[in-house]
Write a protein that holds these residues in place. Structure first.
Motif, PDB file in Angstrom:
ATOM      1  N   GLY A   1      -7.756   5.584   1.896  1.00 32.42           N
ATOM      2  CA  GLY A   1      -7.593   6.853   2.624  1.00 32.42           C
ATOM      3  C   GLY A   1      -8.595   7.084   3.739  1.00 32.42           C
ATOM      4  O   GLY A   1      -8.902   8.222   4.066  1.00 32.42           O
ATOM      5  N   CYS A   2      -9.109   5.996   4.344  1.00 34.88           N
ATOM      6  CA  CYS A   2     -10.175   6.160   5.345  1.00 34.88           C
ATOM      7  C   CYS A   2      -9.618   6.429   6.739  1.00 34.88           C
ATOM      8  O   CYS A   2     -10.354   6.792   7.641  1.00 34.88           O
ATOM      9  N   PHE A   3      -8.321   6.201   6.930  1.00 31.34           N
ATOM     10  CA  PHE A   3      -7.656   6.342   8.229  1.00 31.34           C
ATOM     11  C   PHE A   3      -8.216   5.389   9.288  1.00 31.34           C
ATOM     12  O   PHE A   3      -8.003   5.583  10.477  1.00 31.34           O
ATOM     13  N   GLY A   4      -8.948   4.356   8.839  1.00 26.41           N
ATOM     14  CA  GLY A   4      -9.469   3.346   9.773  1.00 26.41           C
ATOM     15  C   GLY A   4      -8.350   2.702  10.579  1.00 26.41           C
ATOM     16  O   GLY A   4      -8.541   2.334  11.738  1.00 26.41           O
ATOM     17  N   CYS A   5      -7.162   2.593   9.978  1.00 28.98           N
ATOM     18  CA  CYS A   5      -6.012   1.982  10.665  1.00 28.98           C
ATOM     19  C   CYS A   5      -5.506   2.849  11.809  1.00 28.98           C
ATOM     20  O   CYS A   5      -4.633   2.429  12.572  1.00 28.98           O
ATOM     21  N   TRP A   6      -6.037   4.081  11.907  1.00 33.69           N
ATOM     22  CA  TRP A   6      -5.666   4.953  13.019  1.00 33.69           C
ATOM     23  C   TRP A   6      -6.824   5.170  13.988  1.00 33.69           C
ATOM     24  O   TRP A   6      -6.611   5.292  15.183  1.00 33.69           O
ATOM     25  N   ILE A   7      -8.053   5.210  13.443  1.00 32.11           N
ATOM     26  CA  ILE A   7      -9.175   5.655  14.284  1.00 32.11           C
ATOM     27  C   ILE A   7     -10.297   4.624  14.413  1.00 32.11           C
ATOM     28  O   ILE A   7     -11.317   4.901  15.038  1.00 32.11           O
ATOM     29  N   LYS A   8     -10.116   3.452  13.836  1.00 33.03           N
ATOM     30  CA  LYS A   8     -11.156   2.430  13.959  1.00 33.03           C
ATOM     31  C   LYS A   8     -10.570   1.141  14.541  1.00 33.03           C
ATOM     32  O   LYS A   8     -11.041   0.637  15.545  1.00 33.03           O
ATOM     33  N   THR A   9      -9.521   0.629  13.883  1.00 27.77           N
ATOM     34  CA  THR A   9      -8.828  -0.570  14.378  1.00 27.77           C
ATOM     35  C   THR A   9      -7.351  -0.205  14.488  1.00 27.77           C
ATOM     36  O   THR A   9      -6.543  -0.624  13.648  1.00 27.77           O
ATOM     37  N   PRO A  10      -6.980   0.611  15.490  1.00 26.01           N
ATOM     38  CA  PRO A  10      -5.633   1.192  15.521  1.00 26.01           C
ATOM     39  C   PRO A  10      -4.523   0.151  15.318  1.00 26.01           C
ATOM     40  O   PRO A  10      -4.466  -0.852  16.023  1.00 26.01           O
ATOM     41  N   GLY A  11      -3.677   0.400  14.332  1.00 31.65           N
ATOM     42  CA  GLY A  11      -2.532  -0.474  14.083  1.00 31.65           C
ATOM     43  C   GLY A  11      -2.763  -1.490  12.979  1.00 31.65           C
ATOM     44  O   GLY A  11      -1.813  -2.110  12.505  1.00 31.65           O
ATOM     45  N   THR A  12      -4.016  -1.690  12.566  1.00 36.36           N
ATOM     46  CA  THR A  12      -4.321  -2.697  11.540  1.00 36.36           C
ATOM     47  C   THR A  12      -5.225  -2.082  10.474  1.00 36.36           C
ATOM     48  O   THR A  12      -6.184  -1.372  10.808  1.00 36.36           O
ATOM     49  N   CYS A  13      -4.939  -2.371   9.221  1.00 34.06           N
ATOM     50  CA  CYS A  13      -5.768  -1.846   8.127  1.00 34.06           C
ATOM     51  C   CYS A  13      -7.139  -2.510   8.154  1.00 34.06           C
ATOM     52  O   CYS A  13      -7.259  -3.690   8.507  1.00 34.06           O
ATOM     53  N   VAL A  14      -8.158  -1.755   7.772  1.00 32.80           N
ATOM     54  CA  VAL A  14      -9.524  -2.306   7.801  1.00 32.80           C
ATOM     55  C   VAL A  14      -9.833  -3.180   6.581  1.00 32.80           C
ATOM     56  O   VAL A  14     -10.826  -3.912   6.574  1.00 32.80           O
ATOM     57  N   LEU A  15      -9.004  -3.101   5.542  1.00 33.99           N
ATOM     58  CA  LEU A  15      -9.240  -3.924   4.350  1.00 33.99           C
ATOM     59  C   LEU A  15      -8.633  -5.303   4.578  1.00 33.99           C
ATOM     60  O   LEU A  15      -7.428  -5.418   4.810  1.00 33.99           O
ATOM     61  N   LYS A  16      -9.471  -6.317   4.525  1.00 34.18           N
ATOM     62  CA  LYS A  16      -8.973  -7.655   4.860  1.00 34.18           C
ATOM     63  C   LYS A  16      -8.683  -8.451   3.582  1.00 34.18           C
ATOM     64  O   LYS A  16      -9.562  -9.068   2.998  1.00 34.18           O
ATOM     65  N   ASP A  17      -7.450  -8.399   3.149  1.00 35.10           N
ATOM     66  CA  ASP A  17      -7.072  -9.100   1.921  1.00 35.10           C
ATOM     67  C   ASP A  17      -5.731  -9.803   2.087  1.00 35.10           C
ATOM     68  O   ASP A  17      -5.072 -10.138   1.112  1.00 35.10           O
TER      69      ASP A  17
END
Ligand SMILES: Cc1cc2nc3c(=O)[nH]c(=O)nc-3n(C[C@H](O)[C@H](O)[C@H](O)COP(=O)(O)O)c2cc1C
Lengths: 163, 228
Positions: free
Chosen positions: A38-54
């Motif tokens: 629920g960090c919204f990093g996929c919108w406000i940090k790396t737009p379009g990509t999830c920040v969890l790399k798995d």
């Protein structure tokens, strides 16, 4: 491109889809998926990509390439199984954070122009009529929020009845 | 009465669900023992799960994810179901909060908890759906029941009364007492743009489309999955 998101063993999937073409992407359980946090990093940090790399960080992009999205899931409480739900939770980078109002309800704006058809196959031995009602409302709501052009929900006692 | 409150938000930091738990707890704590379980960092252990199934009342507070229960909470619900409840005299309530303005959009998640409750033969109490959830922390210094917190205050009050008297109640779906158009503008101005800026991103970057061709990468991963 067709995207199949499923919670079956790959051998089980092969029994129902013996020929999977090159233009099909399978999203399968590899035992490594992380929860959305629920960090919204996929919108406000790396737009379009999830920040969890798995290995599941590209769901937004995958959906942007799809013409059809097929979901095969065991039904739990009228909804998806934990793996399938986890994938959907990790799919919000497909959308923009910004809101729009449609039919007097809020939804997200689209990041991509692409739209797809949504087909959901729910399987399970004792799916109650109450659960079927929930599943219908859920897939309809998902289709609206993911800007799908159409949606279809089907129920089976066992996954091998899916043709 | 032994009350277990499960915070189903997977957020690592402060969540709206946590705030809701903070609002609710003082209203139901008199003569009751309350334990709050967080599910955001580690999975609950055996002792905690046994504790939950031996409660008189279980309350779930969680966010709406993709129109339904978030996957971390779903795993917990299935885990609890597997353990089998020793008593059927357990009341179940839930408070779901969502990002969109309309609390009504939580109705599917409430029905899912109701379905879980039926499958486990527990007693359904009440479900509350609260819209514009990300706005609630901004309003936390305004007393419940006042101004924009008017509707939330009323809902929490009704819910706490029903919990204390072990009664059921009609499901309630509410939004802050605040104009929707204003909320919509504010969400961009006070939430998305400043958060992006704090990550060093310009506004325009929020609209970016992922262009790279990940397809080969994905195919490779699939192959790996098959071999395992
Ligand atoms: C993966 C994900 C999916 C979401 N899906 C929805 C949704 O379908 N509808 C909605 O109104 N809000 C949705 N939201 C927004 C959350 O419900 C909202 O941010 C909520 O206030 C978070 O609550 P919490 O702080 O208790 O975790 C979603 C958020 C995330 C991270």
């Amino acid at each position: 491109m067709t995207v199949i998101i499923h919670d079956l063993e790959n051998t089980e999937l092969q029994t129902i889809f013996p020929q999977i073409g090159k233009d099909t992407v399978l999203v399968s359980e590899k035992g490594s998926i992380k929860n959305c946090i629920g960090c919204f990093g996929c919108w406000i940090k790396t737009p379009g990509t999830c920040v969890l790399k798995d290995g599941y960080e590209n769901m937004g992009w995958i959906l942007s390439q799809a013409e059809t999205v097929i979901i095969i899931s065991k039904c739990y409480y009228g909804g998806y199984s934990p793996f399938v739900k986890n994938i959907l939770d990790r799919s919000i980078p497909f959308l923009l954070p910004f809101f729009k109002i449609e039919k007097n309800e809020t939804h997200h704006k689209q990041r991509y122009k692409n739209t797809f058809q949504l087909v959901v196959h729910f399987y399970g031995e004792n799916i109650t009529s109450q659960e079927m009602d929930i599943a219908h409302s859920l897939v309809k709501a998902n289709a609206i929020n993911l800007h799908a052009t159409s949606c279809k929900v089907l129920f089976y006692q066992s996954f091998n009845q899916i043709a | 009465m032994k009350i277990s409150i499960i915070n189903g938000s997977p957020k690592l930091g402060k969540s709206t669900s946590e705030l809701i738990v903070e609002y609710l707890t003082p209203l139901i704590s008199k003569n009751n023992s309350i334990e709050v379980f967080n599910t955001n960092t580690t999975a609950l252990n055996e002792g905690q799960l046994s504790g939950i199934i031996c409660s008189d009342t279980i309350i779930f507070a969680f966010p709406l994810y993709v129109d339904s229960i978030p996957s971390n909470l779903l795993r917990l619900l299935i885990g609890l179901e597997k353990r089998q409840f020793p008593s059927q005299n357990i009341m179940v309530y839930c408070v779901v909060n969502n990002g969109f303005f309309e609390g009504k959009q939580n109705h599917i998640a409430v029905k899912q908890i109701k379905s879980w409750c039926a499958i486990n033969h527990l007693i359904w109490g009440q479900g509350i759906g609260i819209g514009a959830g990300e706005m609630l922390p901004f309003l936390k210094d305004i007393p419940l029941g006042h101004g924009p917190n008017k509707n939330i205050g009323n809902a929490i009050k009704q819910l706490s009364f029903n919990i204390l008297t072990r009664q059921g109640g009609e499901d309630l779906f509410i939004s802050p007492n605040w104009p929707r158009f204003l909320w919509k503008v504010q969400s961009s101005l006070f939430v998305w743009y400043p958060r992006a800026k704090s990550n060093g991103l310009k506004k325009s970057r929020l609209f970016e489309q992922v262009q790279k061709n990940y397809l080969d990468n994905i195919k490779q991963l699939e192959q790996k999955g098959k071999k395992q």
